[in-house]
Design a protein around this motif. Structure first.
Motif, PDB file in Angstrom:
ATOM      1  N   ASN A 401       0.848  -1.450   0.046  1.00 12.71           N
ATOM      2  CA  ASN A 401      -0.250   0.065   0.248  1.00 12.71           C
ATOM      3  C   ASN A 401       0.330   1.045   0.589  1.00 12.71           C
ATOM      4  N   ASP A 402       1.897   1.541  -0.817  1.00 14.59           N
ATOM      5  CA  ASP A 402       2.942   1.979  -0.949  1.00 14.59           C
ATOM      6  C   ASP A 402       3.997   2.128  -1.630  1.00 14.59           C
ATOM      7  N   PRO A 403       4.573   2.554  -2.713  1.00 11.42           N
ATOM      8  CA  PRO A 403       5.384   2.670  -4.021  1.00 11.42           C
ATOM      9  C   PRO A 403       6.494   3.087  -2.797  1.00 11.42           C
ATOM     10  N   GLU A 404       7.200   3.871  -1.266  1.00  8.73           N
ATOM     11  CA  GLU A 404       8.276   3.757  -0.798  1.00  8.73           C
ATOM     12  C   GLU A 404       8.426   2.234  -0.329  1.00  8.73           C
ATOM     13  N   LEU A 405       7.718   1.682  -0.650  1.00 12.39           N
ATOM     14  CA  LEU A 405       8.018  -0.096   0.392  1.00 12.39           C
ATOM     15  C   LEU A 405       8.179  -1.270  -0.724  1.00 12.39           C
ATOM     16  N   ARG A 406       8.429  -0.635  -1.687  1.00  9.21           N
ATOM     17  CA  ARG A 406       8.563  -1.710  -2.835  1.00  9.21           C
ATOM     18  C   ARG A 406       9.567  -2.491  -2.590  1.00  9.21           C
ATOM     19  N   SER A 424       2.818 -14.197  -1.736  1.00 10.24           N
ATOM     20  CA  SER A 424       2.576 -13.311  -3.343  1.00 10.24           C
ATOM     21  C   SER A 424       2.791 -11.448  -2.882  1.00 10.24           C
ATOM     22  N   LEU A 425       3.389 -11.056  -3.890  1.00 12.07           N
ATOM     23  CA  LEU A 425       3.558  -9.516  -3.334  1.00 12.07           C
ATOM     24  C   LEU A 425       3.056  -8.687  -4.722  1.00 12.07           C
ATOM     25  N   ILE A 426       1.915  -7.884  -4.194  1.00 11.09           N
ATOM     26  CA  ILE A 426       0.716  -6.959  -5.109  1.00 11.09           C
ATOM     27  C   ILE A 426       1.243  -5.747  -5.117  1.00 11.09           C
ATOM     28  N   PRO A 427       1.666  -5.274  -5.644  1.00 10.23           N
ATOM     29  CA  PRO A 427       2.190  -3.416  -5.408  1.00 10.23           C
ATOM     30  C   PRO A 427       1.247  -2.646  -5.733  1.00 10.23           C
ATOM     31  N   THR A 428       0.623  -2.959  -4.641  1.00  8.00           N
ATOM     32  CA  THR A 428      -1.132  -1.625  -4.260  1.00  8.00           C
ATOM     33  C   THR A 428      -0.115  -0.294  -3.348  1.00  8.00           C
ATOM     34  N   VAL A 451      -4.461 -13.574  -6.452  1.00  2.84           N
ATOM     35  CA  VAL A 451      -3.931 -12.477  -6.866  1.00  2.84           C
ATOM     36  C   VAL A 451      -4.234 -12.407  -7.835  1.00  2.84           C
ATOM     37  N   VAL A 452      -4.298 -13.459  -9.076  1.00  2.00           N
ATOM     38  CA  VAL A 452      -4.558 -12.264 -10.212  1.00  2.00           C
ATOM     39  C   VAL A 452      -5.791 -11.834 -10.435  1.00  2.00           C
ATOM     40  N   SER A 453      -6.830 -11.940  -8.916  1.00  2.00           N
ATOM     41  CA  SER A 453      -8.139 -11.503  -9.446  1.00  2.00           C
ATOM     42  C   SER A 453      -7.701  -9.759  -8.552  1.00  2.00           C
ATOM     43  N   MET A 454      -7.228 -10.192  -7.253  1.00  2.00           N
ATOM     44  CA  MET A 454      -6.617  -9.426  -6.588  1.00  2.00           C
ATOM     45  C   MET A 454      -5.446  -8.206  -7.074  1.00  2.00           C
ATOM     46  N   THR A 455      -4.828  -8.578  -8.051  1.00  6.41           N
ATOM     47  CA  THR A 455      -3.643  -7.124  -8.446  1.00  6.41           C
ATOM     48  C   THR A 455      -4.681  -6.629  -9.491  1.00  6.41           C
ATOM     49  N   SER A 456      -5.687  -7.925 -10.382  1.00  2.93           N
ATOM     50  CA  SER A 456      -6.814  -6.462 -11.174  1.00  2.93           C
ATOM     51  C   SER A 456      -7.446  -5.995 -10.206  1.00  2.93           C
ATOM     52  N   ALA A 457      -8.004  -6.299  -9.817  1.00  3.70           N
ATOM     53  CA  ALA A 457      -8.682  -5.064  -8.097  1.00  3.70           C
ATOM     54  C   ALA A 457      -7.955  -3.459  -7.988  1.00  3.70           C
ATOM     55  N   ALA A 458      -6.879  -4.158  -7.454  1.00  2.00           N
ATOM     56  CA  ALA A 458      -6.149  -2.948  -7.616  1.00  2.00           C
ATOM     57  C   ALA A 458      -5.527  -2.369  -8.407  1.00  2.00           C
ATOM     58  N   GLY A 459      -5.091  -2.662  -9.575  1.00  2.00           N
ATOM     59  CA  GLY A 459      -4.755  -1.913 -10.917  1.00  2.00           C
ATOM     60  C   GLY A 459      -5.519  -0.931 -11.492  1.00  2.00           C
ATOM     61  N   ALA A 460      -6.770  -1.768 -11.213  1.00  2.00           N
ATOM     62  CA  ALA A 460      -7.983  -1.309 -11.948  1.00  2.00           C
ATOM     63  C   ALA A 460      -8.323   0.448 -10.736  1.00  2.00           C
ATOM     64  N   THR A 461      -7.965  -0.124  -9.783  1.00  2.00           N
ATOM     65  CA  THR A 461      -8.294   1.445  -8.729  1.00  2.00           C
ATOM     66  C   THR A 461      -7.079   2.674  -8.671  1.00  2.00           C
ATOM     67  N   ARG A 462      -8.093   3.950  -9.550  1.00  2.00           N
ATOM     68  CA  ARG A 462      -7.311   4.776  -9.212  1.00  2.00           C
ATOM     69  C   ARG A 462      -7.302   5.768  -7.946  1.00  2.00           C
ATOM     70  N   TYR A 463      -5.590   6.315  -7.440  1.00  2.00           N
ATOM     71  CA  TYR A 463      -5.798   6.326  -6.292  1.00  2.00           C
ATOM     72  C   TYR A 463      -5.443   7.990  -6.453  1.00  2.00           C
ATOM     73  N   GLY A 464      -6.377   8.964  -5.766  1.00  2.00           N
ATOM     74  CA  GLY A 464      -5.798   9.618  -5.064  1.00  2.00           C
ATOM     75  C   GLY A 464      -5.606  10.680  -3.843  1.00  2.00           C
TER      76      GLY A 464
END
Length: 565
Positions: A401-406, A424-428, A451-464
């Motif tokens: 949940n943070d790009p700095e934690l990659r 599995s690491l999902i890069p949220t 994992v694929v389903s969760m990754t797709s849901a995260a990737g389809a979510t824009r964040y502000g």
């Protein structure tokens, strides 16, 4: 890796046996892990055995690869070289009591198989001697041997092999049959096994390894066998060499309840005299003491309350390295009341890093194990490793949940994978992406599909995000001053202003310009109370068929997090 039945025990037979044993433990690993009742319910017996044999396989393959590029060696190592590689690989890769004892069993065999380095192979008599030496060496390595454990199974295998006349296949089959019978008897030897109605897990793993030995020399894998200790015991199906039976923990030494808090394991470079003194020191500090190895290299395993003292003892004896300290937390030792059984590992769990107490509660309610990341205090790799272990699952999904934690998250994942947990690491990149991923999490699905389903849901979510600038800085939207309100979209500053509500509305409009079905708002403690109501009204008026959900994030750093799915 396997190349058909082997007539004699040569280097190729060592290679084949290691490969088949790894396959057998891979099939049985989860079932062996599932039940640990003695002495610590830590749910990792099968995994420890698998990782130990995996290290042995790697070492043997390395020896074969070296000879393939050496024209003078005819492309194949000697029996002595292969056996020593097997033993050394197991020693340096041994995990837990089960793996440490298995490493000593393999070392004992190698001492016999490699005694005459000129011989290309050995026969049934050599195998009988190797199995006897293995059982004796393992028993000597344990400070306080206990019957009803893997030690009993190993001794029974050696005894049965000693009475067998014939080739390697005949001896291997006798050892396997003896081990199988001893495994069935373990509940009658240990009260904790009898109460649970299960066989010993370390012994169960050894029987799988011996089944692979039978297959190596005969080409046939022993089939499923029903094992019943006596009429008081539950009937336990033991498909030996494949999917496994219920098993107790691997440990051959120690107390079953109220034991020490830590498992300490390390490799140690030291001479024999120093190791003898170390044994006495560690025996006084704790229990489950197993020290295996020789020729200057040892693998030390002990359960203690003072982990630092156990490591210091190693420093006094020589040079310890690859130090691993595991805390037996409450989640590892809970038992089912009235049954004497440990709490089994769940199949799958989610671990998430969250920026505030409110989100931590939200994620926890959804079943996730959480790591709280306070503003300016990102979690270290060790914290993530501990959380992945605390999830107490065979499969884990990590949401940073943070790009700095990659990089931090990737390091934690690699460490835990080495312990046998599938991760599995999902890069949220935001907690709102994590919420979207968690919303579609379905543990009943196959791991990869989930994992694929969760990754797709995260990737389809824009964040502000709406936050306050801490200092003057250059941004994609121009220069900001300390105290300015910043509106960020997908990590980049999109708008700068002074009014929180106006900036939030601008960010939301830009995000919804590309479409969306659900808006998620996560309010920080310092956000104006009216901002959520204003944004909800904005969505109702301007964006038909778009739903809005609001959460309280607590002290999350940002004034507002926005997600658009």
């Amino acid at each position: 890796m396997a190349q058909g039945p082997q007539t004699f025990f040569d280097a190729l037979a060592v290679r084949t046996w290691c490969g088949l044993a790894l396959q057998a433990l891979g099939r049985a690993r989860e079932e062996i892990d599932a039940i640990n009742v003695y002495p610590v319910a830590d749910g990792d017996t099968g995994t420890n055995l698998y990782l130990t044999v995996e290290s042995a396989v790697t070492a043997v393959e390395a020896v074969f690869a070296a000879h393939e590029v050496d024209a003078s060696s005819h492309g194949r190592p000697s029996l002595a070289e292969a056996a020593r590689a097997m033993a050394h690989g197991a020693l340096i890769g041994a995990r837990g009591n089960s793996g440490t004892i298995l490493a000593q069993l393999l070392r004992g065999m190698a001492q016999v198989l490699a005694v005459d380095g000129e011989n290309a192979h050995t026969d049934g008599q050599g195998l009988r001697l190797a199995l006897r030496r293995a059982a004796d060496a393992a028993r000597q390595a344990v400070a306080h041997p206990v019957e009803g454990t893997v030690l009993s199974v190993a001794s029974a295998a050696a005894d049965a092999a000693g009475g067998a006349e014939g080739d390697c296949g005949t001896v291997a089959r006798a050892a396997y049959d003896g081990a199988r019978a001893a495994l069935a008897a373990t509940p009658g030897q240990l009260a904790v096994l009898e109460r649970a109605g299960v066989v010993d897990a370390g012994g169960r793993g050894l029987v799988a390894v011996l089944a692979a030995l039978v297959e190596t020399f005969t080409g046939e894998l022993p089939g499923a066998v029903a094992v019943t200790a006596d009429t008081r015991h539950a009937r336990v199906q033991v498909p030996l060499g494949s999917q496994g039976a219920l098993g107790a923990t691997e440990c051959a030494d120690g107390a079953e309840d109220g034991g020490p808090a830590y498992e300490v394991i390390y490799l140690l470079e030291a001479d024999d005299l120093a190791v003898a003194r170390l044994r006495e020191r560690l025996d006084a500090l704790g229990d489950s003491l197993v020290v295996v190895g020789g020729d200057g290299l040892w693998n030390v395993h002990v359960h203690v309350d003072d982990a630092g003292a156990a490591v210091e003892a190693g420093v006094e004896a020589g040079r310890p390295y690859r130090i691993r300290i595991t805390h037996f937390g409450a989640d590892d030792v809970h038992t089912v009341r009235g049954e004497g059984r440990p709490r089994e590992r769940v199949q799958r769990a989610v671990v998430a890093v969250v920026p505030g107490e409110g989100l931590a509660g939200l994620y926890a309610e959804a079943g996730a194990t959480t790591v709280l990341a306070r503003p300016g205090e990102p979690p270290a790799s060790g914290e993530l490793v501990e959380a992945l272990r605390r999830a107490h699952a065979r499969e884990v999904v990590l949401l940073p949940n943070d790009p700095e934690l990659r990089h931090t998250a990737a390091a934690a994942v690699e460490q835990v994978r080495a312990e046998g947990i599938r991760v599995s690491l999902i890069p949220t990149r935001s907690a709102v992406q994590g919420i979207a991923a968690l919303a579609v999490h379905a543990p009943e699905r196959r791991f990869d599909e989930d994992v694929v389903s969760m990754t797709s849901a995260a990737g389809a979510t824009r964040y502000g995000e709406v936050a306050v600038a801490e200092r003057q800085a250059w941004t994609m939207a121009g220069i900001c001053q300390a105290g300015d309100v910043l509106g960020l979209i997908d990590g980049d500053v999109a708008v700068i202003g002074a009014d929180v509500t106006a900036i939030a509305e601008t960010v939301l409009d830009r995000m919804l310009a590309a479409g969306g079905e659900l808006v998620t708002l996560v309010l920080g403690d310092e956000a104006p109370e009216s901002v959520a109501e204003h944004l909800q009204a904005r969505v109702r008026e301007a964006y038909l068929a778009v739903d809005t959900v609001v959460y309280r994030g607590g002290r999350q750093g940002a004034l507002l997090l926005i997600g658009v799915e």
